[in-house]
Design an enzyme around this catalytic site. Structure first.
Site, short mmCIF file in Angstrom:
data_model
loop_
_atom_site.label_atom_id
_atom_site.label_comp_id
_atom_site.label_asym_id
_atom_site.label_seq_id
_atom_site.Cartn_x
_atom_site.Cartn_y
_atom_site.Cartn_z
N ASP A 276 20.27 8.51 29.01
CA ASP A 276 19.34 8.28 30.11
C ASP A 276 19.44 9.47 31.07
O ASP A 276 20.37 10.26 31.00
CB ASP A 276 19.64 6.95 30.84
N TRP A 277 18.50 9.55 31.96
CA TRP A 277 18.39 10.66 32.90
C TRP A 277 19.71 10.85 33.67
O TRP A 277 20.07 10.00 34.49
CB TRP A 277 17.25 10.35 33.87
#
Ligand code: NOJ
Length: 742
Positions: A276-277
């Site tokens: 994820d980011w």
């Protein structure tokens, strides 16, 4: 005999075809892999955020340094980028273009929590299909959805993006979404790869505070949090995203057990895993890695194939390989996984023309389906004196900040939406019900507005009308990622507005448009009817108005428990029994004598101030029809392992209105080697019944459906007695018992 041979030949043919296509897929992958430098391999493992199509990006593309971009949806730019990657880089590997297309691209559907309220896999699948058609026409070939995190905490803003609190419901609906996005053939030009997220446990964030640590014991992990992912992977979900949280002190982006043992070894997942980011570099802040180099080492070795945005792979993997800290095999496997999905998507075969192709946005069938989804997502919580549907000829007052809020009714994650296309309830009233006389007074400009100056106008509007429809709730920005709340009452002065309108003495219909279940107990006394709709998307207005005027009949059911007070959280229907369950009447705060001596005898598990009951249970939702269940029967009193049992009941629409009821089947394994929940959803069905019609509904339950992850760490059913219930919510009263024998 002839038939048997035919079947065998068919099976052999299919197996050979699958084997041949797998072989040719593997050959293509190996051919490219054998030509790649280590830098080009690492380039495939690198996903970058799109900023601009500048010289820097063009150079990176030519050098094969990017495997994927996210946050790009401009078709012409995408085509140019793909053309450069395919024709001007050494090996011509196209990019996979990722985007958060969560509940629609242009035609915005209800937020996932609203879609879950439909209990309708086919509408969820259609929503995803439409989103894929629209997004693929813009050059997008990968979406970061469905979010399969079980959510039992309404404070957590991302509950909006979830499919609710129940593993069975979320597994079915999640798999339907995957099918909608991907179809059975990823290479279909309108298919886009889906990404199941966030692996795993993200929804169990302590205190509902986003990104927080979780505390999930192994049996809960196996029985509640993992199955949604497994179900979607079984239907072919192409990619998986790791979560931000840690489990047992190990952040998901560095968790080898999750990414290798479970995902690859147990589930045989052959797509790729993306972080994820920032979730990889955040392992430094977690205190799990000392620097970016160690981040890259931990994640690569754990089995994380592609890094979203934080760049530690590009910076460090070639050196880590030289130092022998990450093996070439680890890198090769990651690249194989990524190329496999690129081949399956047909990206290598596409021509990128940079010509504007006609888009598929907002086509009439897309709008129709978005409206249908919104209709089915609305839950009628209260309807005293049949206030709804409104009778013809009434003059209505339209009040409240959500009556005409084109941006806010769309909900969280609508990166590509255009609010000018939203049809609000007010607009729908004006266009679809031109004969209805109305006055409109928002009274508040937005849900958090504290200015009560215009309350008097709302009161006057109610006085001049026969009925007041008050649209309250949450702006879309109050739920979603990083938008957790510790107080989930109607925000600001909205409850006061409702009270002021009610004081007029006219019937009040409260319509709540929100991203989460709010604590609305205090508001119920000020509303004769309550229609609850999670941010319903573009067609929310027409859907709500058709429900209010009776053109449609509510059929949504709660995919999450509605608590009375935030302090009751976590409260979910499928909890374990304590040794002291609170059944029946419980002592309440004011019944305790002053200076009572310390005393616990007979006390059970509940709150003195809010009891042990939710405001509305999971699965609950009213209709304009009156449904009655009777005659619960079982096909057998006993079944053997491997067999199945049929459970039937009669469902009658005891009213003059046609309607759809979501019939639900719940099961309890009464005694287990580990305690089993008090009940679990094991089946549901939307049943359309004409006025006064009866139908026998039937659920078939196999012994496998009773399996759980138990003491011996395998999934299996245990012999013993089981309770079953059929009804219209998780407090279904019709009950029977059967025995599973070895
Ligand atoms: C962070 C979110 O947690 C994730 O769900 C989303 O897909 C990525 N950002 C990309 O925008």
């Amino acid at each position: 005999m002839k038939n048997r041979n035919a079947v065998l030949i068919f099976v052999l043919f299919i197996s050979l075809t699958v084997f041949a296509s797998k072989k040719s897929e593997d050959e293509k992958i190996e051919k490219i892999l054998s030509q790649m430098t280590i830098e080009e391999k690492v380039g495939q493992m690198n996903q970058q955020n799109f900023n601009a199509l500048d010289d820097n990006l063009i150079n990176q593309l030519k050098n094969g340094q990017i495997g994927s971009l996210l946050n790009i949806s401009d078709k012409t730019a995408i085509d140019k980028i793909q053309r450069i990657a395919k024709t001007e880089s050494r090996l011509g590997i196209p990019l996979i273009m990722g985007r958060d297309v969560i509940h629609g691209f242009k035609t915005i559907f209800p937020i996932p929590l609203g879609q879950a309220a439909s209990f309708n896999p086919s509408i969820v699948e259609s929503g995803a299909r439409i989103a894929a058609i629209e997004a693929s026409s813009a050059g997008i070939n990968w979406t970061f959805t469905p979010m399969l995190d079980i959510s039992r905490d309404a404070r957590w803003g991302r509950i909006a993006e979830s499919l609710g609190e129940d593993t069975y419901l979320a597994s079915i609906l999640g798999a339907a979404m995957v099918k909608g996005f991907q179809t059975n053939d990823l290479s279909n030009p309108t298919s886009i790869a889906s990404c199941v997220k966030h692996f795993v446990g993200y929804g169990a964030a302590e205190g509902g505070r986003d990104y927080n640590s979780t505390n999930i014991p192994p049996y809960l992990m196996r029985n509640v949090y993992l199955p949604t992912f497994e179900a979607s992977i079984k239907v072919g979900a192409a990619t998986v995203m790791t979560s931000f949280n840690d489990n047992d002190g190990i952040p998901s982006s560095g968790n080898k057990y999750l990414l290798r043992n479970i995902l690859r070894d147990e589930w045989k997942f052959d797509g790729f895993v993306v972080s994820d980011w920032g979730s990889m570099e955040e392992m430094i802040t977690h205190g799990f890695a000392k620097d970016r180099k160690q981040v890259a080492q931990l994640s690569a070795n754990a089995g994380l194939d592609m890094e979203m945005q934080s760049g530690t792979y590009m910076e460090n993997l070639p050196q880590l390989v030289k130092e022998g800290k990450v093996s070439v095999k680890v890198i090769n496997d990651a690249v194989r996984n990524i190329l496999r999905i690129k081949f399956r998507l047909g990206l290598f075969d596409k021509n990128y023309t940079e010509k504007n192709v006609p888009s598929e946005f907002y086509s009439p069938d897309h709008l129709l389906m978005a409206k249908k989804a919104a209709v089915q997502s609305a839950i009628l919580l209260k309807n005293d004196n049949n206030t709804l549907p409104l009778k013809k000829g009434l003059k209505v007052a339209i009040i409240g900040p959500l009556a005409d809020a084109p941006h806010d009714q769309l909900g969280t994650w609508v990166l590509d939406a255009e609010k000018s296309h939203t049809i609000t309830p007010l607009k729908a009233l004006q266009t679809d019900y031109p004969d209805v006389q109305y006055v409109y007074e928002p009274a508040l400009a937005f849900s958090r507005d504290l200015n009560k100056e215009h309350f008097s106008k709302a009161v006057i509007a109610a006085q001049k009308s026969d009925v007041a429809i008050v649209f309250l709730g949450e702006e879309s920005i109050l739920s979603g990622e990083a938008h957790s709340l510790s107080n989930i009452n109607l925000i600001g002065v909205q409850s006061e507005l409702l009270e002021a309108v009610k004081s007029v003495g006219k019937p009040v219909v409260l319509v709540i448009i929100a991203g989460r279940p709010l604590t609305i107990e205090r508001d119920l006394k000020n509303a004769d009817a309550v229609l609850y709709i999670f941010h319903p998307g573009k067609m929310g207005g027409p859907a709500i108005m058709d429900l209010i005027f009776g053109k449609e009949n509510p059929s949504g059911k709660l995919p999450v428990t509605f608590v009375r007070e935030v302090g009751q959280i976590p409260m979910y229907y499928n909890h374990n029994n304590t040794g002291r369950p609170a059944i029946g009447r419980v002592t309440r705060l004011n019944e305790i004598p002053v200076e009572a001596i310390q005393h616990s005898l007979g006390n059970t598990s509940f709150y003195l101030d809010s009891g042990n009951e939710p405001l509305y249970p999971f699965g609950y939702g009213l209709s304009y029809s009156r449904f009655e269940y009777s005659n619960l029967s079982l096909s057998a009193q006993q079944i053997k392992m491997g067999d199945s049992i049929t459970i039937r009941a009669t469902l009658r629409n005891n009213s003059d209105v046609d309607g759809t009821e979501v019939a639900q089947l719940y099961v309890q394994d009464i005694v287990g080697s580990i305690i089993r929940p008090v009940k679990e959803l094991k089946g549901f069905r939307r049943v359309l019944l004409k006025a006064n019609e009866s139908k026998v509904i039937e659920f078939v339950l196999s012994a496998n459906d009773l399996a759980f992850w138990g003491l011996d760490r395998t999934l299996k059913a245990e012999s013993g007695d089981f309770n079953v219930w059929i009804g219209g919510s998780s407090v279904a009263p019709l009950k029977a018992t059967f025995t599973l024998i070895p």
